[in-house]
Design a protein around this motif. Structure first.
Motif, PDB file in Angstrom:
ATOM      1  N   ASP A 164      22.780  -9.461  19.005  1.00 51.23           N
ATOM      2  CA  ASP A 164      22.579  -8.554  17.872  1.00 51.23           C
ATOM      3  C   ASP A 164      22.132  -7.167  18.299  1.00 51.23           C
ATOM      4  O   ASP A 164      22.059  -6.257  17.479  1.00 51.23           O
ATOM      5  N   PRO A 180      26.206  -3.126  20.839  1.00 51.62           N
ATOM      6  CA  PRO A 180      27.128  -2.456  19.903  1.00 51.62           C
ATOM      7  C   PRO A 180      28.579  -2.870  20.124  1.00 51.62           C
ATOM      8  O   PRO A 180      29.473  -2.044  20.240  1.00 51.62           O
ATOM      9  N   PHE A 184      28.752  -7.285   5.959  1.00 49.39           N
ATOM     10  CA  PHE A 184      27.606  -7.926   6.616  1.00 49.39           C
ATOM     11  C   PHE A 184      26.978  -7.051   7.713  1.00 49.39           C
ATOM     12  O   PHE A 184      25.784  -6.773   7.702  1.00 49.39           O
ATOM     13  N   GLY A 185      27.801  -6.604   8.639  1.00 53.48           N
ATOM     14  CA  GLY A 185      27.285  -5.810   9.757  1.00 53.48           C
ATOM     15  C   GLY A 185      26.750  -4.460   9.292  1.00 53.48           C
ATOM     16  O   GLY A 185      25.706  -3.998   9.762  1.00 53.48           O
ATOM     17  N   ARG A 213      23.377  -4.810   7.768  1.00 53.63           N
ATOM     18  CA  ARG A 213      22.359  -5.043   8.791  1.00 53.63           C
ATOM     19  C   ARG A 213      22.009  -3.742   9.500  1.00 53.63           C
ATOM     20  O   ARG A 213      20.898  -3.559   9.964  1.00 53.63           O
ATOM     21  N   LEU A 214      22.963  -2.850   9.607  1.00 53.17           N
ATOM     22  CA  LEU A 214      22.690  -1.561  10.252  1.00 53.17           C
ATOM     23  C   LEU A 214      22.055  -0.584   9.264  1.00 53.17           C
ATOM     24  O   LEU A 214      21.873   0.588   9.579  1.00 53.17           O
ATOM     25  N   ARG A 250      36.029  -7.255   9.318  1.00 50.34           N
ATOM     26  CA  ARG A 250      34.588  -7.459   9.445  1.00 50.34           C
ATOM     27  C   ARG A 250      34.084  -6.953  10.793  1.00 50.34           C
ATOM     28  O   ARG A 250      33.014  -6.354  10.888  1.00 50.34           O
ATOM     29  N   ALA A 251      34.857  -7.229  11.843  1.00 48.99           N
ATOM     30  CA  ALA A 251      34.418  -6.826  13.174  1.00 48.99           C
ATOM     31  C   ALA A 251      34.588  -5.323  13.404  1.00 48.99           C
ATOM     32  O   ALA A 251      33.845  -4.715  14.163  1.00 48.99           O
ATOM     33  N   PRO A 295      31.615  -2.079  11.383  1.00 49.82           N
ATOM     34  CA  PRO A 295      30.474  -1.343  11.933  1.00 49.82           C
ATOM     35  C   PRO A 295      30.894  -0.316  13.005  1.00 49.82           C
ATOM     36  O   PRO A 295      30.034   0.277  13.621  1.00 49.82           O
TER      37      PRO A 295
END
Lengths: 301, 362
Positions: free
Chosen positions: B80, B83, B105-106, B109-110, B153-154, B157
């Motif tokens: 986590d 980067p 999601f990511g 979290r950021l 999703r990947a 971020p």
């Protein structure tokens, strides 16, 4: 309807008959007897007079003063409140402890997992009464918990921490008794959890707590809810822990029912309390159904 | 030449070793992946390619060595804190969250502001053509759609490096082929360095800027798809990628970057050299089946006899035998008007295409 369909329907009935029989004989009829008794009059020598009466339910909320007027009496509501609070507290502790235990087991290699699950079930092999008495000895005067304090001279003149015969003692008893019923369903749902999802969460910058809250807990929710019901329902009706660890002074609904039938010989009142208990359990089950439906909608595929 | 890197280094893997008890999964791997590169780790199952990817992601600890991400050492960081983001082989979408929440999601979290989360998620879903699916649950999508959610999703971020662990292996053939172009497009559009793991050599050749071929925890060759296919350095690489003919030969004369060699029955051939050999040394050559040119009998470098022919659709594989008994596969195009088939026993002449033979390291 065609003839075949009629025969099919008949066959289905026949196949299901044993189930209906069992449910009828062991559940519906006893429940009806219980409800019926709760609406009869007390025979102080045991048993009931078959006369319709709502006295038992009135007695739960009111008592007669010297003039024969009904006066509100909160004593039994206090007992109901205490029972619900104790059962809820025991359930909450069981969720916290049970989840941790289940999580620990799931993270072990498969062979050790089976052994640990097996160990969880071991307390069930011993009579509950014996185990409850064990807690009396552990918590009681000069028991396992007292003795180190006594050895260090930390105890007052009465020589005990005074743990036994308190609400805390009841809570310990309830938690101890029903914890396995929490661990097993949570374990079952965690075991199905795809741990690649945990990896995916940490890949997306989630720390352990966030992963737990956002991914693991929602997916383990069916197990947690099932465990909560399995603990809350019997804990609400339990009378062994309250009787042995709470002493005679701290009645709960369970011990009240037991007292009415065994000692006070007030069957209608005992039955009425049991009906009230049943209503509470039904209400919590209804809540469960609503919660799971919501969880189902959020749904795992 | 295959080791040279253009531009800055995105990922440096320095002598990475991974041991599981007595088993060594990676035996000191050193790689340098350039910024904005589509880099593929290619190898058979068990070669350590996924382990290497998981080490970059942080799911596996390195037993020895270091991993450097844009100049920063990251081998000690938990996943986590790195980067980089991963597209998992089986997608690993959160089943209880909508497509939108999965992609967000990511970003959440950021601690990106809600407006930016919303905008980025919509942008990512548009990028993978799933604008209309934001409210669906992953279970309501097809495999190909789930795959694209995993990509979105990947990518959302905007990681420094995107790791892809055999992301196409669960799709059917047509979809897989369509996704190849899609992945290349995404890589170009986002400018993110992609590290792609696959066992499918065709996939690797089609998409990559460069490929590292791994075997049993060791890097065999690093290079562009052309390097790897046309100039394999050792027998494993030549064999694993495409079909090839292995020919035993003896070095006759060493020239500048090439050698003259004698094969079967005194036939003299020229081959490229990527390493040193000495005259008289016995070596193995690699010759791709499509690099044999058939001529009329007597007009080629050598004579051969047709042994068998297998029809494969666009082409046929013809087995030829040289006078000394060496057998060669020749890939013959089945293009319309390409002339009649060859019957077993027929004699033909053959020569080899220019620059077609590689001397392999033993």
């Amino acid at each position: 309807m065609s003839e075949v369909a009629v025969i099919d329907a008949r066959r289905r009935w026949l196949a299901l008959a044993p189930a209906y029989l069992v449910i009828g004989v062991f559940m519906v009829i006893p429940l009806m007897i219980m409800v019926a008794i709760s609406f009869m009059e007390q025979n102080v020598y045991g048993g009931v007079f078959r006369v319709f009466s709502t006295d038992a339910y009135t007695q739960f909320l009111f008592q007669r003063d010297f003039d024969g007027n009904l006066v509100f009496n909160p004593a039994y509501l206090v007992i109901l409140g205490r029972s619900v609070a104790l059962a809820a507290a025991a359930t909450a502790i069981c969720v916290a402890v049970g989840f941790s235990v289940a999580w620990f087991i799931v993270r072990q290699p498969p062979r050790r997992r089976n052994l640990l699950v097996f160990l969880i079930t071991i307390p069930f092999w011993t009579n509950l009464l014996v185990r409850a008495y064990a807690w009396v000895i552990i918590l009681g005067r000069g028991g396992v918990i007292d003795s180190p304090f006594r050895a260090l001279g930390l105890l007052g003149p009465d020589g005990t921490l005074g743990l036994l015969y308190t609400n805390t003692a009841i809570l310990i008893g309830l938690t101890y008794t029903y914890l396995p019923l929490m661990v097993l369903p949570i374990y079952a749902s965690l075991e199905k959890l795809d741990f690649r999802l945990v990896e995916a969460a940490s890949d997306l910058y989630a720390d352990k707590w966030w992963t737990m809250r956002q991914v693991v807990l929602p997916l383990a929710a069916p197990g947690v809810i099932a465990g909560a019901i399995l603990v809350f329902v019997p804990a609400l009706g339990d009378f062994i822990s309250p009787n042995l660890l709470g002493g005679a002074k701290r009645l709960t609904l369970g011990s009240l029912v037991q007292f009415q039938f065994a000692t006070a010989r007030n069957w209608p009142f005992g039955a009425a309390v049991a009906v009230i208990l049943l209503v509470f359990v039904m209400a919590s089950l209804a809540l469960y159904v609503r919660l799971t439906r919501k969880a189902g909608k959020a749904g795992q595929p | 030449m295959s080791e040279s890197i253009a531009g800055t280094e995105a990922i440096g893997i320095r002598n990475a070793v991974k041991r599981y008890g007595d088993f060594t999964a990676l035996k000191g791997v050193t790689l340098s992946i350039a910024d904005n590169e589509f880099f593929t780790l290619l190898g058979p199952s068990g070669c350590g390619k996924t382990t290497l990817l998981r080490m970059i992601a942080g799911f596996e600890a390195v037993s020895e060595g270091e991993i450097v991400l844009y100049g920063e050492r990251i081998a000690h960081l938990p996943p986590d804190k790195r980067p980089v983001n991963t597209v998992f082989q089986h997608y690993a979408l959160f089943p209880h969250m909508s497509v939108f929440d999965n992609v967000a999601f990511g970003l959440r979290r950021l601690r990106k502001p809600p407006g930016e989360v919303e905008r980025t998620v919509r942008e990512m879903l548009a990028l993978v053509h799933l604008q209309d699916f934001a409210d669906r649950l992953p279970g309501q999508l097809s495999g190909g759609q789930q795959q694209r959610v995993a990509l979105a999703r990947a990518l959302a971020p905007h990681p420094q490096v995107l790791l892809l662990d055999e992301p196409l292996s669960a799709l059917d053939l047509k979809l897989r082929q369509a996704m190849r172009g899609e992945l290349q497009r995404l890589q170009r559009d986002t400018g993110i360095t992609f590290v792609f793991v696959t066992h499918d050599q065709e996939e690797a050749l089609a998409m990559s800027d460069r490929i590292a071929v791994l075997r049993a925890g060791e890097v065999q060759q690093v290079g562009t798809p052309e390097d790897i296919y046309l100039r394999p350095e050792n027998r494993f690489v030549a064999d694993f990628i495409g079909d090839t003919n292995f020919i035993e030969a003896r070095v006759e004369r060493v020239l500048e970057g090439a050698a003259e060699l004698i094969i079967d029955g005194g036939i003299r051939v020229r081959a490229r050299l990527s390493h040193r050999v000495a005259p008289g040394e016995a070596v193995t050559l690699s010759l791709r089946p499509e690099n044999i040119v058939i001529t009329a009998p007597g007009e080629g470098l050598a004579e051969a006899r047709v042994l068998a022919q297998t029809f494969l659709g666009p082409n046929s594989l013809v087995t030829l035998e040289l006078p000394g008994g060496t057998r060669l596969h020749w890939r013959r195009s089945n293009q319309s008007g390409g002339g009649q088939g060859l019957g077993p026993g027929e004699s033909v002449g053959l020569r080899f295409a220019e620059d077609a033979i590689a001397v392999l390291r033993s």
